[in-house]
Design an enzyme around this catalytic site. Structure first.
Site, PDB file in Angstrom:
ATOM      1  N   GLU A 165       1.431  -5.164 -26.653  1.00 24.14           N
ATOM      2  CA  GLU A 165       0.929  -6.464 -27.064  1.00 24.14           C
ATOM      3  C   GLU A 165      -0.328  -6.847 -26.276  1.00 24.14           C
ATOM      4  O   GLU A 165      -0.315  -6.860 -25.050  1.00 24.14           O
ATOM      5  CB  GLU A 165       2.023  -7.520 -26.844  1.00 24.14           C
ATOM      6  CG  GLU A 165       3.369  -7.094 -27.413  1.00 24.14           C
ATOM      7  CD  GLU A 165       4.536  -7.896 -26.849  1.00 24.14           C
ATOM      8  OE1 GLU A 165       4.309  -9.026 -26.369  1.00 24.14           O
ATOM      9  OE2 GLU A 165       5.674  -7.392 -26.871  1.00 24.14           O
ATOM     10  N   HIS A 223       1.714 -10.193 -30.603  1.00 19.95           N
ATOM     11  CA  HIS A 223       2.996  -9.555 -30.264  1.00 19.95           C
ATOM     12  C   HIS A 223       3.242  -8.367 -31.198  1.00 19.95           C
ATOM     13  O   HIS A 223       4.175  -8.354 -32.004  1.00 19.95           O
ATOM     14  CB  HIS A 223       4.105 -10.595 -30.398  1.00 19.95           C
ATOM     15  CG  HIS A 223       5.368 -10.267 -29.667  1.00 19.95           C
ATOM     16  ND1 HIS A 223       6.039  -9.085 -29.847  1.00 19.95           N
ATOM     17  CD2 HIS A 223       6.092 -10.983 -28.769  1.00 19.95           C
ATOM     18  CE1 HIS A 223       7.122  -9.092 -29.088  1.00 19.95           C
ATOM     19  NE2 HIS A 223       7.175 -10.234 -28.420  1.00 19.95           N
TER      20      HIS A 223
END
Length: 286
Positions: A256, A154
């Site tokens: 991400e 992330h």
């Protein structure tokens, strides 16, 4: 080049700082094995909110939180348990061009009592050189039955201004738009700019993606990760998050790397490595 270890007040390892060539560095907290800083070519490349919690009370808002074994909401807490567990540093050393650290996460009684009860092993290697950061997870099924999971890095990139930031490499990719509740649209833009709340899952992206600003870009090469998530909370959502500054959406973008639109399946004894290589490059035009 060096490896520095920092303990908390209780004398337990809290974080590791790797110092590489040309003043490059990376900081990794053992809580979540979360990378919280990456400096290259004299600049901080990752965004961490000034209001992020670094005391282990919740997942870090910024850097590179690790999502496993569940992306988003589901049977487990949001984004699974890997980002909120303490990982074990198993080795750290210099190598020819840089320095690396390797962390490990194993199943325990708590994970086996969850709704994802399998026995697993993950080794996470963070490797730093002057202009590159490699983050690779090696997942192993040590159970006696197969399992499936989703996983993602992330990554929060720090940018000078979201208005002047361009994401390339997504053209023709089909995406799910979680803000608008649509699925199956195809990205038509060569240069993707963000000027509102965005939360998109681009599926089966074939090539490299980059985040460009000014005369630089960060090139993102993925390994065995199929998808790319694009996220920025924008003003209203930022104001509703306790660990995110009201105006900080202007200085970050999440791009991400992961496999989240489908699942990764491992049979007993099977191993797969997935990850990303981030490279600072010149960006004469974007």
């Amino acid at each position: 080049m060096s490896v520095q270890r920092f303990n908390n007040a209780a004398g337990e390892l809290e974080r590791v700082v790797l110092s590489g060539p040309k003043d490059a560095s990376v900081e990794i907290y053992v809580f979540g094995a979360t990378v919280t800083s990456w400096k290259s070519m004299g600049k901080e490349r990752l965004f961490v909110s000034k209001q992020a919690k670094l005391d282990g009370s919740k997942a870090v808002r910024g850097g590179i939180p690790l999502v496993f074994p569940q992306f988003g909401p589901g049977d487990l807490p949001q984004h699974g348990f890997a980002r909120t567990r303490k990982w074990t540093l198993i080795e750290a050393a210099e190598h020819g061009e840089g320095v690396y650290a390797r962390f490990e996460l194993l199943d325990n009684e708590e994970t086996r009592a969850s709704k994802w009860p399998y026995k697993f092993s993950i080794q996470y290697t963070v490797d730093l050189t002057a202009t590159k950061l490699s983050t690779i997870m090696k997942y192993e099924n040590v159970d006696d039955q197969p399992f499936e999971f989703t996983s993602l890095m992330h990554t929060y990139f720090r940018v000078p201004s979201i208005a002047d930031t361009v994401v390339t490499g997504l053209k023709d990719a089909v995406y799910t738009d979680k803000v608008r509740g649509t699925d199956g649209a195809k990205e038509e833009r060569d240069n993707v700019r963000v000027d509102a709340n965005e939360d998109r899952v681009y599926k089966d992206v074939p090539g490299n993606v980059s985040v460009g600003y000014g005369n630089e870009r960060i090139l993102i090469r993925r390994f065995n990760f199929k998808d790319v998530v694009l996220w920025n909370p924008w003003a209203r959502n930022a104001a509703e998050m306790s660990d995110f500054g009201n105006d900080e959406y202007n200085e970050m973008i999440c791009v991400e790397s992961g496999t989240v639109a489908s699942k990764i399946a491992l049979c007993p004894g099977q191993v797969i490595s997935c990850g990303q290589l981030l490279s600072v490059e010149s960006n004469a035009k974007h």
